[in-house]
Design a protein around this motif. Structure first.
Motif, PDB file in Angstrom:
ATOM      1  N   GLY A 100       0.727  -0.969  -0.148  1.00 42.71           N
ATOM      2  CA  GLY A 100      -0.005  -0.521  -0.336  1.00 42.71           C
ATOM      3  C   GLY A 100       0.861   1.325   0.396  1.00 42.71           C
ATOM      4  O   GLY A 100       1.742   1.340  -0.833  1.00 42.71           O
ATOM      5  N   GLY A 101       0.638   1.711   1.028  1.00 43.52           N
ATOM      6  CA  GLY A 101       1.264   3.369   0.487  1.00 43.52           C
ATOM      7  C   GLY A 101       3.018   3.490   2.338  1.00 43.52           C
ATOM      8  O   GLY A 101       3.178   3.820   1.885  1.00 43.52           O
ATOM      9  N   ARG A 102       3.218   1.780   2.117  1.00 43.51           N
ATOM     10  CA  ARG A 102       4.139   1.446   2.826  1.00 43.51           C
ATOM     11  C   ARG A 102       5.117   0.935   2.671  1.00 43.51           C
ATOM     12  O   ARG A 102       5.311  -0.035   1.525  1.00 43.51           O
ATOM     13  CB  ARG A 102       3.706   0.719   4.250  1.00 43.51           C
ATOM     14  N   LEU A 103       6.350   2.230   2.243  1.00 43.36           N
ATOM     15  CA  LEU A 103       7.495   2.056   2.423  1.00 43.36           C
ATOM     16  C   LEU A 103       8.683   1.259   3.047  1.00 43.36           C
ATOM     17  O   LEU A 103       9.131   2.180   3.190  1.00 43.36           O
ATOM     18  CB  LEU A 103       7.991   3.064   1.225  1.00 43.36           C
ATOM     19  N   VAL A 104       8.934  -0.019   3.181  1.00 42.99           N
ATOM     20  CA  VAL A 104      10.395  -0.885   3.265  1.00 42.99           C
ATOM     21  C   VAL A 104      11.618  -0.463   2.681  1.00 42.99           C
ATOM     22  O   VAL A 104      11.881  -1.592   1.875  1.00 42.99           O
ATOM     23  CB  VAL A 104       9.824  -1.910   4.236  1.00 42.99           C
ATOM     24  N   VAL A 154       8.257  12.209  -5.585  1.00 41.44           N
ATOM     25  CA  VAL A 154       7.893  10.492  -6.537  1.00 41.44           C
ATOM     26  C   VAL A 154       7.015  10.287  -6.964  1.00 41.44           C
ATOM     27  O   VAL A 154       6.807   9.867  -7.712  1.00 41.44           O
ATOM     28  CB  VAL A 154       9.678  10.306  -7.116  1.00 41.44           C
ATOM     29  N   ASP A 155       6.399   9.518  -5.896  1.00 42.38           N
ATOM     30  CA  ASP A 155       5.648   8.936  -5.596  1.00 42.38           C
ATOM     31  C   ASP A 155       4.166   9.343  -4.252  1.00 42.38           C
ATOM     32  O   ASP A 155       3.958   9.222  -3.401  1.00 42.38           O
ATOM     33  CB  ASP A 155       5.593   7.577  -5.702  1.00 42.38           C
ATOM     34  N   GLY A 156       2.757   9.866  -5.149  1.00 37.58           N
ATOM     35  CA  GLY A 156       2.501  10.691  -3.532  1.00 37.58           C
ATOM     36  C   GLY A 156       2.015   9.759  -3.139  1.00 37.58           C
ATOM     37  O   GLY A 156       0.880   9.710  -1.821  1.00 37.58           O
ATOM     38  N   GLY A 157       1.516   8.364  -3.728  1.00 36.97           N
ATOM     39  CA  GLY A 157       0.800   7.215  -2.750  1.00 36.97           C
ATOM     40  C   GLY A 157       1.998   7.153  -1.919  1.00 36.97           C
ATOM     41  O   GLY A 157       0.913   6.210  -1.144  1.00 36.97           O
ATOM     42  N   VAL A 158       2.674   7.058  -1.631  1.00 33.21           N
ATOM     43  CA  VAL A 158       3.988   7.172  -0.935  1.00 33.21           C
ATOM     44  C   VAL A 158       3.442   7.546   0.805  1.00 33.21           C
ATOM     45  O   VAL A 158       3.470   8.160   0.799  1.00 33.21           O
ATOM     46  CB  VAL A 158       5.371   7.095  -1.008  1.00 33.21           C
ATOM     47  N   SER A 159       2.774   7.188   2.148  1.00 37.11           N
ATOM     48  CA  SER A 159       2.771   7.106   3.057  1.00 37.11           C
ATOM     49  C   SER A 159       3.619   7.285   4.589  1.00 37.11           C
ATOM     50  O   SER A 159       2.967   8.064   5.389  1.00 37.11           O
ATOM     51  CB  SER A 159       1.124   7.463   3.447  1.00 37.11           C
ATOM     52  N   GLU A 160       4.318   6.966   4.399  1.00 42.41           N
ATOM     53  CA  GLU A 160       5.048   6.195   5.297  1.00 42.41           C
ATOM     54  C   GLU A 160       6.549   5.307   4.904  1.00 42.41           C
ATOM     55  O   GLU A 160       6.534   4.921   4.074  1.00 42.41           O
ATOM     56  CB  GLU A 160       4.312   4.707   6.009  1.00 42.41           C
ATOM     57  N   VAL A 161       7.472   5.489   5.698  1.00 37.43           N
ATOM     58  CA  VAL A 161       8.806   4.556   5.003  1.00 37.43           C
ATOM     59  C   VAL A 161       8.956   4.107   6.968  1.00 37.43           C
ATOM     60  O   VAL A 161       9.279   4.810   7.659  1.00 37.43           O
ATOM     61  CB  VAL A 161       9.651   5.896   4.456  1.00 37.43           C
TER      62      VAL A 161
END
Length: 222
Positions: free
Chosen positions: A178-182, A209-216
């Motif tokens: 989803g919006g969570r990038l690890v 670069v990607d508005g769908g990322v909500s958490e890193v």
């Protein structure tokens, strides 16, 4: 303390308090007096404590002789450092001995929690960063994969190549849900440092670069 002072001051007070609570009453009183002085009169942004003996005596509810004796103890330990002696019409000025305070309170960090100890360890490393090469000496990231992380790395490299080379180049894309990038770091310390100090910057670059990322989230590889 300079940049980051607002975020670090509570950690310093917590470390000093945890240290004091494991000591005898004399040590507890000395630490409490310093903590009260720091909270009431220390300028975190300028690393400056400018306050007169009479004002300290009133704050501590003691006489001026006690103030002079306790300040001498603090200076002898290296917890405060005299930066300008008092003179007629001018109070003495002090700075905090941050490095010595960290050394002396370190045994109590784990009692606060492993996350606290890791954060303070990372903060000490941050204070000792060695200057890194200029932009032309730091190779840009490989964009052939085209992932959101590769593109974000390119932005981070362009903005601050030294920071990129030191902490961000070694991060690899682990997963996306989803919006969570690890992202994966080469060590636990590296992951904790980046998560504590650079997570907001990572998220901003990824969202650019990607508005769908909500958490890193940064984890240790393996």
């Amino acid at each position: 303390m300079g940049r980051g002072a607002a975020a670090r001051k509570y950690d310093l007070l917590t470390a000093l308090g945890a240290h004091a609570l494991s000591q005898d009453r004399t040590e507890q009183v000395l630490a409490l007096r310093l903590m009260t002085l720091i909270t009431a009169r220390y300028n975190w942004g300028r690393d400056e404590l400018a306050v007169g003996v009479r004002e300290i005596a009133r704050l501590w509810s003691v006489d001026e002789r006690t103030v002079k004796r306790e300040m001498a103890k603090l200076r002898a330990r290296g917890w405060v450092e005299l930066t300008r002696a008092g003179a007629r019409g001018r109070v003495a000025e002090y700075a905090l001995g941050i490095e010595r305070l960290m050394q002396d309170t370190r045994p109590g960090w784990e009692r606060v929690g492993p996350d606290f100890a890791c954060r303070l360890d990372a903060g000490e490393a941050d204070d000792k960063v060695v200057p890194l090469p200029i932009r032309g000496e730091v190779p840009p990231p490989d964009l052939s994969g085209g992932s959101e992380w590769a593109l974000a790395q390119a932005l981070l490299h362009a903005e601050e190549p030294g920071l990129y080379a030191s902490w961000l180049r070694a991060l690899t894309r682990d997963s996306r849900a989803g919006g969570r990038l690890v992202l994966a770091a080469p060590s636990r310390f590296h992951a904790a440092y980046v998560q504590t100090h650079l997570s907001a910057r990572l998220l901003a670059a990824c969202r650019d670069v990607d508005g769908g990322v909500s958490e890193v989230t940064v984890i240790a590889a393996g």
